[in-house]
Design a protein around this motif. Sequence first.
Motif: not given
Length: 471
Positions: A294, A297-298, A304
């Motif tokens: 999490e 992600l970027p 996303e």
Amino acid sequence: MDVSCPALTLTHRFADELPEMAIPWRAEEAPDPRVLVADEQLAAELGLDPEWLTAGLLTGVDLPAGAKPVAQAYAGHQFGGYSPRLGDGRALLLGEIDGRDLHLKGSGRTPFARGGDGLAAVGPMLREHIVSRGMHALGIPTTRSLAVVATGRTVYREEPLPGAVLARVAASHLRVGSFQYARATGDLGLLRRLADHAISRHHPATAGDYLAFFDAVVAAQASLIAQWMLVGFVHGVMNTDNMTISGETIDYGPCAFMEAVDPATVYSSIDTGGRYAYGNQPGIGQWNLARLAEALLPLIHDDEQQAIPLAVQALERFGPAFDAAWSAGMRAKLGLSADAEQQSLVDELAVLLRGARVDHTTFFRTLSAAARGDAEPARALFADPAGFDSWLPRWRALSPDAAAMDRVNPLYIPRNHLVEEALSAAVGGDLAPARRLLEAVSDPFRERPGLTRYAEPAPGDFGPYRTFCGT
């Protein structure tokens, strides 16, 4: 003041590259510091003369050249609950030596202390020294204790206790929680710099590819947790701030070694729901890695919605990687060559050991005698040996290698009752039991005279056993 250690010059790459995650700080003065135990082998690996390991150096009061002590920032899920700002409440990173962190634990309050006193007691610090020494000797990736130093200060917990500082060496102290912290700031540049820093130090082959970096961390943790399970180790506090990016074991707080085989084994006094039980460790490891995904992600993809399935695919490789490492390790413990057809024997044995609650370490060590023709020591561990008697000839038919088994099945581990015996004596000023235990666990596979009691399970009147975090 600075001490003169000709070969000890620290760099401070973490503090320089990630200043947003490093608060400059200094250790508290120790009234009467005294080195209790030191790992001279580790000192030699770092190029240090053991005579340079002074109490002042090891408590952070007398700093070596290049030291730039900082308290590191990180976040974390603790028993499933998210804390956005944890950090080194009682620890300091002095710097790096030969690419490895030199870190103090119990050196006093920092801005992350959250109401704690920032101190540590002799018992918990000595536990980390003993258990990490044992884990290293077992070949399991781990942070390592360079020394434990008594501070001469009284620490107040349930009762007054002698204070101590642990000097710890690690590939780094980057954690899943480090990435959670960076992501929560909303500063994509910081997150990218943190990832690049971690990649450079631990997974350089993945440079520029953050999905490959995540894959590498997944693989490292799958292997690590399988190695824990193969020796019966129960971490006890698998929070995301206690999972390293390097794949080293960190934080020997409420940890212990399982004796009677039981997946539900819990030793931590604060794990009332059994979240971090022995058998839950692979699932929790994957859950922690989902939190890392999490945070990343970027970096995995600008969109996303496209990053999520890529991260999920990588995360799903944890299970097969763990299973492969576990199966390979079990075959080695059984002295068998790689052969998928042997999996049924491995699975059947696991059921037998759970059903009979056999002592994990003793069984595998005595099984090599069965490979040599004497099955009675292993057979005697079962109240009803019928299942073992059925399993044994099928295993023997595969010609297990007894010598190979003795190289992977330890005779001496930091057994819980021996650790407690050593800690209790040390708190009272007697270090002899701790030194004797360290002698045993530092060479775990070779049987030696005079160490019989270090290979025996806990006596019947020991337990139920609970460990505490020491804060």
